[in-house]
Design an enzyme around this catalytic site. Structure first.
Site, PDB file in Angstrom:
ATOM      1  N   CYS A 173       0.845  -1.196   0.000  1.00  0.00           N
ATOM      2  CA  CYS A 173       0.000   0.000   0.000  1.00  0.00           C
ATOM      3  C   CYS A 173       0.881   1.248   0.000  1.00  0.00           C
ATOM      4  O   CYS A 173       1.864   1.318   0.728  1.00  0.00           O
ATOM      5  CB  CYS A 173      -0.947   0.079   1.177  1.00  0.00           C
ATOM      6  SG  CYS A 173      -2.234  -1.157   1.165  1.00  0.00           S
ATOM      7  N   ARG A 202       6.297  -1.381  -3.779  1.00  0.00           N
ATOM      8  CA  ARG A 202       5.964  -1.941  -2.471  1.00  0.00           C
ATOM      9  C   ARG A 202       4.977  -3.083  -2.591  1.00  0.00           C
ATOM     10  O   ARG A 202       4.765  -3.838  -1.645  1.00  0.00           O
ATOM     11  CB  ARG A 202       5.341  -0.839  -1.589  1.00  0.00           C
ATOM     12  CG  ARG A 202       6.265   0.320  -1.321  1.00  0.00           C
ATOM     13  CD  ARG A 202       5.483   1.546  -0.907  1.00  0.00           C
ATOM     14  NE  ARG A 202       4.830   1.380   0.358  1.00  0.00           N
ATOM     15  CZ  ARG A 202       5.312   1.779   1.527  1.00  0.00           C
ATOM     16  NH1 ARG A 202       6.493   2.360   1.558  1.00  0.00           N
ATOM     17  NH2 ARG A 202       4.646   1.619   2.626  1.00  0.00           N
ATOM     18  N   TRP A 214      -2.720  -2.961  -1.653  1.00  0.00           N
ATOM     19  CA  TRP A 214      -2.355  -4.383  -1.650  1.00  0.00           C
ATOM     20  C   TRP A 214      -3.376  -5.034  -0.728  1.00  0.00           C
ATOM     21  O   TRP A 214      -3.395  -4.776   0.476  1.00  0.00           O
ATOM     22  CB  TRP A 214      -0.937  -4.559  -1.116  1.00  0.00           C
ATOM     23  CG  TRP A 214      -0.420  -5.952  -1.209  1.00  0.00           C
ATOM     24  CD1 TRP A 214       0.093  -6.567  -2.310  1.00  0.00           C
ATOM     25  CD2 TRP A 214      -0.344  -6.908  -0.141  1.00  0.00           C
ATOM     26  NE1 TRP A 214       0.479  -7.839  -1.993  1.00  0.00           N
ATOM     27  CE2 TRP A 214       0.215  -8.086  -0.671  1.00  0.00           C
ATOM     28  CE3 TRP A 214      -0.710  -6.897   1.205  1.00  0.00           C
ATOM     29  CZ2 TRP A 214       0.428  -9.221   0.085  1.00  0.00           C
ATOM     30  CZ3 TRP A 214      -0.496  -8.035   1.956  1.00  0.00           C
ATOM     31  CH2 TRP A 214       0.069  -9.190   1.394  1.00  0.00           C
ATOM     32  N   ASN A 271      -3.025   3.114   4.941  1.00  0.00           N
ATOM     33  CA  ASN A 271      -2.064   2.014   4.894  1.00  0.00           C
ATOM     34  C   ASN A 271      -2.035   1.421   6.304  1.00  0.00           C
ATOM     35  O   ASN A 271      -1.895   2.159   7.267  1.00  0.00           O
ATOM     36  CB  ASN A 271      -0.676   2.575   4.517  1.00  0.00           C
ATOM     37  CG  ASN A 271       0.351   1.487   4.331  1.00  0.00           C
ATOM     38  OD1 ASN A 271       0.016   0.307   4.336  1.00  0.00           O
ATOM     39  ND2 ASN A 271       1.599   1.882   4.159  1.00  0.00           N
ATOM     40  N   GLY A 272      -2.230   0.104   6.424  1.00  0.00           N
ATOM     41  CA  GLY A 272      -2.244  -0.516   7.748  1.00  0.00           C
ATOM     42  C   GLY A 272      -3.488  -1.383   7.907  1.00  0.00           C
ATOM     43  O   GLY A 272      -4.124  -1.738   6.911  1.00  0.00           O
ATOM     44  N   GLU A 331      17.906 -19.176   2.084  1.00  0.00           N
ATOM     45  CA  GLU A 331      17.784 -17.990   1.226  1.00  0.00           C
ATOM     46  C   GLU A 331      17.635 -18.412  -0.247  1.00  0.00           C
ATOM     47  O   GLU A 331      16.802 -17.861  -0.976  1.00  0.00           O
ATOM     48  CB  GLU A 331      19.017 -17.087   1.415  1.00  0.00           C
ATOM     49  CG  GLU A 331      19.209 -15.981   0.391  1.00  0.00           C
ATOM     50  CD  GLU A 331      18.077 -14.947   0.335  1.00  0.00           C
ATOM     51  OE1 GLU A 331      17.164 -15.008   1.168  1.00  0.00           O
ATOM     52  OE2 GLU A 331      18.104 -14.111  -0.582  1.00  0.00           O
ATOM     53  N   LYS A 353      14.264 -17.485  -2.383  1.00  0.00           N
ATOM     54  CA  LYS A 353      14.330 -16.660  -3.586  1.00  0.00           C
ATOM     55  C   LYS A 353      13.752 -17.407  -4.780  1.00  0.00           C
ATOM     56  O   LYS A 353      13.049 -16.826  -5.595  1.00  0.00           O
ATOM     57  CB  LYS A 353      15.787 -16.265  -3.848  1.00  0.00           C
ATOM     58  CG  LYS A 353      15.937 -14.907  -4.410  1.00  0.00           C
ATOM     59  CD  LYS A 353      16.188 -13.796  -3.418  1.00  0.00           C
ATOM     60  CE  LYS A 353      15.171 -13.657  -2.339  1.00  0.00           C
ATOM     61  NZ  LYS A 353      15.623 -12.726  -1.305  1.00  0.00           N
ATOM     62  N   GLU A 381       9.934 -17.303  -4.398  1.00  0.00           N
ATOM     63  CA  GLU A 381       9.378 -15.966  -4.655  1.00  0.00           C
ATOM     64  C   GLU A 381       9.372 -15.630  -6.134  1.00  0.00           C
ATOM     65  O   GLU A 381       8.407 -15.088  -6.643  1.00  0.00           O
ATOM     66  CB  GLU A 381      10.258 -14.895  -3.995  1.00  0.00           C
ATOM     67  CG  GLU A 381      10.085 -14.720  -2.536  1.00  0.00           C
ATOM     68  CD  GLU A 381      10.875 -13.508  -2.034  1.00  0.00           C
ATOM     69  OE1 GLU A 381      12.114 -13.606  -1.952  1.00  0.00           O
ATOM     70  OE2 GLU A 381      10.253 -12.484  -1.726  1.00  0.00           O
ATOM     71  N   HIS A 417      17.153 -37.314   8.133  1.00  0.00           N
ATOM     72  CA  HIS A 417      16.122 -37.400   9.172  1.00  0.00           C
ATOM     73  C   HIS A 417      14.715 -37.287   8.592  1.00  0.00           C
ATOM     74  O   HIS A 417      13.808 -36.800   9.256  1.00  0.00           O
ATOM     75  CB  HIS A 417      16.369 -36.326  10.235  1.00  0.00           C
ATOM     76  CG  HIS A 417      17.664 -36.516  10.946  1.00  0.00           C
ATOM     77  ND1 HIS A 417      17.899 -37.573  11.814  1.00  0.00           N
ATOM     78  CD2 HIS A 417      18.831 -35.831  10.872  1.00  0.00           C
ATOM     79  CE1 HIS A 417      19.141 -37.505  12.257  1.00  0.00           C
ATOM     80  NE2 HIS A 417      19.729 -36.457  11.692  1.00  0.00           N
ATOM     81  N   LYS A 464       6.681  -5.564  -1.117  1.00  0.00           N
ATOM     82  CA  LYS A 464       8.071  -5.268  -0.767  1.00  0.00           C
ATOM     83  C   LYS A 464       8.233  -5.075   0.739  1.00  0.00           C
ATOM     84  O   LYS A 464       9.152  -5.602   1.346  1.00  0.00           O
ATOM     85  CB  LYS A 464       8.516  -3.997  -1.507  1.00  0.00           C
ATOM     86  CG  LYS A 464       9.913  -3.531  -1.165  1.00  0.00           C
ATOM     87  CD  LYS A 464      10.933  -4.478  -1.742  1.00  0.00           C
ATOM     88  CE  LYS A 464      12.362  -4.095  -1.424  1.00  0.00           C
ATOM     89  NZ  LYS A 464      13.247  -5.282  -1.580  1.00  0.00           N
TER      90      LYS A 464
HETATM   91  O1  M6R Z   1      12.344  -4.935   4.916  1.00  0.00           O
HETATM   92  P1  M6R Z   1      12.726  -6.176   5.666  1.00  0.00           P
HETATM   93  O2  M6R Z   1      14.138  -6.574   5.463  1.00  0.00           O
HETATM   94  O3  M6R Z   1      12.371  -6.110   7.116  1.00  0.00           O
HETATM   95  O4  M6R Z   1      11.819  -7.324   5.038  1.00  0.00           O
HETATM   96  C1  M6R Z   1      11.777  -8.605   5.585  1.00  0.00           C
HETATM   97  C2  M6R Z   1      11.110  -9.595   4.640  1.00  0.00           C
HETATM   98  O5  M6R Z   1       9.783  -9.217   4.410  1.00  0.00           O
HETATM   99  C3  M6R Z   1      11.840  -9.667   3.290  1.00  0.00           C
HETATM  100  O6  M6R Z   1      13.176 -10.009   3.444  1.00  0.00           O
HETATM  101  C4  M6R Z   1      11.155 -10.727   2.392  1.00  0.00           C
HETATM  102  O7  M6R Z   1      11.351 -12.005   2.909  1.00  0.00           O
HETATM  103  C5  M6R Z   1      11.681 -10.586   0.962  1.00  0.00           C
HETATM  104  N1  M6R Z   1      10.583 -10.648   0.048  1.00  0.00           N
HETATM  105  C6  M6R Z   1      12.650 -11.661   0.615  1.00  0.00           C
HETATM  106  O8  M6R Z   1      13.125 -11.556  -0.689  1.00  0.00           O
END
Ligand code: M6R
Length: 602
Positions: free
Chosen positions: A2, A27, A74, A100-101, A475, A479, A482, A498, A597
């Protein structure tokens, strides 16, 4: 997640609002809308999908007005529809509001307002705010907003305008960012500095529970606030010739290391200078327990930070994700410091955890990218990662900046304790050469693209690593999920047997992060376990490791560095792999579906 933009001044608001929205959509959004007070009636237009859909609708009419609000939504409450898009308005179409919120008690408020005769047009939590302001409106908008906000529970950044109290924007915030841009003869309000940077660099960060009133020629808020100078330049958010922000930002990973370390390394002293800690140096010496709190990708850098801090600074370190930590009853005392790691500095769960620690008067530290963000302002002290603006939803260079910063923090705290000069020198001088080594890794981009071609039709992936690279397995998997929407899991290699091995067959490739380090042989055993079950393996190994070639299907090489810094180098090929997979699968790389974001809601 948002975005809000508001304008009051002498210019036509429309283009300013649209430009602002374009700068905020990174965002994450699924619909948008604007309201402009023209000469006669307010004009409110909304559209589902891309901002371009909104622009098409706007282009079909001639709208002029010097006051307006814009919003990109969003969805959280209610589907993605025009009715649910902001701005929302009251029964009389007098009050228009963007938010926003999340308003947590919206259901009970809505019931009450409906009983009082208010008619709702949407399924959102936001609309209750509009009707609450209507309920209290008696000619003075800020007064009505103030009374309305007393009744809500939750988080908000809002901007409101009213036909019957024209020539003003009223804005307020609680746990959701809102900044005020000040220029000659005009004022802006936005949830993100990028939306106003082309107009002004003079900004005021609104604090929680403050209400700002912007008029064409002046503004006021409850308390006087210091002006902050935005340090980055317009254009930072341009793609710079790359097809996607994602690729640009991965290519900037060496620069992210360079920016993080610039002016901070003291090679001769085997130490680092972190200006943000100057005033609390003595308190830091007494710290005997650290807790690192973060979400998503940032939580993986926290996990790597734990390995660094325990091994080299000798401080017992816990790690937790914000969404769990905020509800825990952690054992903390005056010698505990809690470090919050966040790119945006606005992640709701991380900020809520920070508030919990502030209530207990525990020392709070921030590792943050966005200057002036809530986390940066609310922590006792901190270090900026200086990674520059990160536009793609998936985090890349900011993660690298966090790792470089945590390595420096380790040296800083380590040298306050038992870390030997020679060890400090070793880490610091390796860090100083790391940007160039990282550039080497980027040279394998075309090989990684070929690998993506080869593996693009697989539907499931394992990522395994051990010790420092176990979080990198997480990670790599996050990625890939995502960006490519494929199923991927990241685990410590030792965990395979395990239970997880049950899934291994020819259709389930594994990316094994196995640099030549203290756990290399353990990783080789894990790779053997996978090969014995016919699982394809891509190894990420140290340059000149010839042995590994005979064991696996494909190898990506990275240069040798200190074990604690290998995660930085190992990440780069994994980010590139996910990027190329997503491009080949024709996904929206910069704005993956369902994601935002900055996760500013719980
Ligand atoms: O802005 P931040 O680093 O606090 O965000 C944390 C997560 O939301 C952020 O890292 C999210 O996991 C990303 N989409 C990963 O690529």
């Amino acid at each position: 997640m948002c975005g809000i933009i508001g304008y009051i001044g002498k210019k036509n608001a429309i283009q300013i609002l649209i430009n602002g929205l374009h700068r905020e959509i990174y965002r994450g959004y699924d619909s948008s809308g604007i309201v402009v007070f023209g000469k006669n009636e307010p004009i409110c237009i909304k559209a589902v999908g891309k901002i371009e859909n909104l622009e098409k609708k706007l282009n079909s009419q001639s709208i002029e007005g010097n006051l307006g609000l814009g919003h990109c939504r969003w969805a959280t409450h209610g589907e993605v529809t025009e009715a649910n898009a902001h701005p929302h308005f009251d029964c009389q179409k007098n009050i228009f509001l963007v938010h926003n919120g999340i308003i947590e008690n919206y259901k009970e408020l809505k019931k009450k307002l409906e009983k009082e005769g208010h008619q709702f047009n949407s399924d959102t939590d936001t609309e209750v705010l509009t009707h609450l302001v209507e309920k209290y409106f008696q000619g003075n908008l800020e007064e009505a907003v103030r009374k309305a906000l007393r009744e809500v529970r939750g988080t908000y950044g809002i901007a409101v305008i009213s036909k019957k109290d024209p020539q003003k924007i009223v804005a307020a915030k609680l746990s959701s960012p809102l900044i005020l841009g000040i220029n000659k003869d005009e004022f802006l309000i936005a949830s993100d500095p990028s939306a106003i940077i082309t107009h002004t660099r003079q900004v005021i960060n609104l604090d929680d529970n403050e209400i700002a009133v912007l008029k064409p020629d002046n503004f006021f808020i409850l308390r006087e606030k210091p002006l902050t100078q935005i340090e980055w330049t317009p254009g930072d958010e341009k793609k710079g010739g790359y097809p996607h922000f994602m690729l640009k930002e991965i290519m900037e990973e060496p620069e992210a290391i360079e920016n993080a370390i610039k002016g901070r390394l003291m090679i001769e002293e085997g130490s680092v200078k972190l200006g943000g800690f100057d005033e609390i140096q003595e308190r830091l010496r007494k710290i005997n327990k650290l807790i690192l709190v973060a979400c998503g990708t940032a939580s993986y850098s926290a996990r790597i930070g734990k390995y660094m801090l325990e091994e080299y600074a000798g401080i017992p370190t816990e790690v937790d994700v914000g969404s769990e930590f905020r509800y825990r009853k952690p054992i903390v005392d005056k010698n505990t410091a809690v470090i919050f790691i966040s790119q945006s500095g606005e992640t709701a769960d991380t900020l809520a955890s920070l508030q919990e620690m502030k209530k207990k008067e525990i020392l709070t530290l921030g590792v943050t990218n966005v200057v002036g963000s809530t986390q940066a302002r609310e922590t006792n002290a901190g270090v900026y990662t200086r990674s520059g603006s990160e536009i793609a939803v998936a985090s890349s260079k900011a993660f690298i900046g966090q790792l470089a910063t945590l390595a420096m923090l380790t040296v800083y705290l380590g040298r306050q304790r038992d870390m030997a000069l020679i060890m400090g020198k070793r880490i610091v001088s390796e860090l100083s050469g790391l940007p160039d080594i990282a550039k080497e890794v980027l040279k394998s981009a075309s090989e990684i693209k070929e690998l993506a071609e080869k593996y693009k039709d697989f539907k499931n992936f394992w990522f395994i690593g051990r010790k420092y690279n176990s979080p990198i397995a997480s990670e790599g998997a996050l990625k890939l999920k995502e960006l490519s929407y494929l199923h991927a899991e990241g685990i410590g290699g030792g965990e395979l047997k395990h239970g997880h091995l049950a899934l291994i067959d020819e259709s389930f490739p594994t990316i094994a992060i196995c640099p030549s380090d203290s756990v290399y042989e353990k990783m080789v055993s894990n790779i053997e376990e996978i090969k014995a079950r016919k699982g394809p393996v891509i190894a990420l190994a140290t340059k000149n490791n010839k042995e590994i070639k005979n064991l696996v299907d494909d190898v990506i090489y990275i240069p040798k560095t200190l074990e604690m810094l290998t995660p930085i180098l190992a990440t780069i090929p994994l980010h590139l792999f996910s990027y190329y997979m997503a491009v080949l699968l024709k996904n929206d790389v910069d704005k993956p579906r369902n994601l935002a974001k900055s996760v500013t809601v719980e």
